[in-house]
Structure formats: structure tokens, C-alpha cells
Design a protein around this motif. Structure first.
Motif, short mmCIF file in Angstrom:
data_model
loop_
_atom_site.label_atom_id
_atom_site.label_comp_id
_atom_site.label_asym_id
_atom_site.label_seq_id
_atom_site.Cartn_x
_atom_site.Cartn_y
_atom_site.Cartn_z
N ALA A 114 9.43 0.44 0.56
CA ALA A 114 9.74 1.99 0.59
C ALA A 114 10.73 2.38 1.48
N LYS A 140 9.84 8.68 2.28
CA LYS A 140 8.81 9.32 2.66
C LYS A 140 8.81 10.78 2.25
N SER A 190 4.91 7.51 -0.17
CA SER A 190 6.04 6.67 0.21
C SER A 190 6.31 6.10 -1.25
N TYR A 209 0.63 4.32 4.22
CA TYR A 209 1.96 3.72 4.52
C TYR A 209 2.26 3.97 6.07
#
Length: 179
Positions: free
Chosen positions: A46, A49, A54, A179
Motif C-alpha cells: 500500500a 492511506k 489503505s 493496516y
């Protein structure tokens, strides 16, 4: 005369079997393979965000808008992707796939599965100018775009990579990893 006949035969075999322009059937097959390879490949890390999610976006893809369950992405001036995500569905959910199955005029609907995830790709004709509706999904995420025939294969891989990279912040509901 025999020489010309042999040359004509060789030329017709070459032109008939080695077309420069792939057929719709070949493009759809390549699109399936591209989506499946992306599904099986390692998930990109990722790099975005936003709010409760994310995800990975290639540098050419930008977030245009976002609300509670949708994100509008763009690639250049001409390509728009609509991302729908349902944080109550996990990565093995088949909810979006079952909805995609309802359309009958599809050229392709193929699902992919591993131990923890379920994904799919669907291609439907839109018009006679080589435009197609392309949809890929994994679990509670689906991404849809309109694509030219010669962009289907690349868009399928790009979209699957984005779909499988989307993770939700943990909440009291069933959700993907934090995340």
C-alpha cells in the motif's frame, strides 16, 4: 504456376494463422489470464492511506473522489475506474461475484480462489466501437471501468492489483486486516 500456387498457399496460411490484430475471443482470453496472474501474484505494498482504507495505486493512477464506500480513480484524462468496497465483507466474500453473474450478455466471467481469497473478472460488450465494461473484484472490493479492446488485458491486471491491495481499518464488523 506451381510456384505461384505454393506462394499463395504459404501466404494464406501465414495471414490466416498469424493475424496482426487479435480477435475479440483472443483478447478476452488474454484478459482472463492477465487478471488471474495478477490475482496469484504478490500483493503490492500500500502506498495510499485515506480515511479507513489503505491501498496500492500505480503512479499513473490518481484518486479523484472518495466517500464512505466508493472511490473514483483516474488514469490520464480518458480512463476512469470506480471502486466499490464493503468493509463488512472479507477477502473470501463472493457477494460481488454473485451480483456480476446476474448479467447475461457477458463475454467473460471467471473466478479465482486460493486458501483465503476469492476474486473474479468479468467482461461485457458496451458498443460496436470496441468498448467493453471490465469489472474485477476480490472479496468485498470491485472495480469497474469502460475499456477499449486493446486495453482490456492491461487494465485487468492493474485493477486486480488495486483491488487485492485494499485493506480496511479494523472495526467492530468483520473486516480485512488492519493496516
Amino acid at each position: 504456376m506451381l510456384r505461384q500456387l505454393i506462394l499463395l498457399l504459404i501466404l494464406s496460411v501465414f495471414l490466416g494463422g498469424c493475424s496482426i490484430f487479435p480477435s475479440e475471443k483472443e483478447i478476452v482470453q488474454h484478459t482472463r489470464e492477465s487478471a488471474q496472474q495478477a490475482f496469484k501474484a504478490q500483493t503490492p505494498t500500500a502506498n495510499i492511506k485515506s480515511g479507513t482504507i489503505s491501498m496500492y495505486l500505480p503512479s499513473a493512477v490518481k484518486v479523484e473522489e472518495q466517500d464512505a464506500n466508493n472511490i473514483i480513480l483516474s488514469k490520464g484524462d480518458k480512463q476512469t475506474f470506480i471502486v466499490f468496497y464493503n468493509s463488512m465483507e472479507d477477502e473470501s466474500s463472493q457477494l460481488n461475484y454473485q451480483s456480476a453473474r446476474q448479467k447475461e450478455n457477458r463475454l467473460l466471467l471467471k473466478s479465482f480462489k486460493d486458501e483465503d481469497r476469492f476474486g473474479y473478472v468479468r467482461v461485457m460488450p458496451v458498443n460496436k466501437q470496441s468498448k467493453y465494461e471490465l469489472q474485477v473484484g476480490q472479496g468485498g472490493v470491485k472495480i469497474t471501468t469502460y475499456s477499449k479492446k486493446d486495453e482490456l488485458e492491461d487494465n485487468a491486471a492493474l485493477m486486480m492489483n488495486i483491488a487485492k491491495s485494499i485493506h480496511f481499518k479494523k472495526s467492530s464488523y468483520r473486516a480485512r486486516e488492519s493496516y
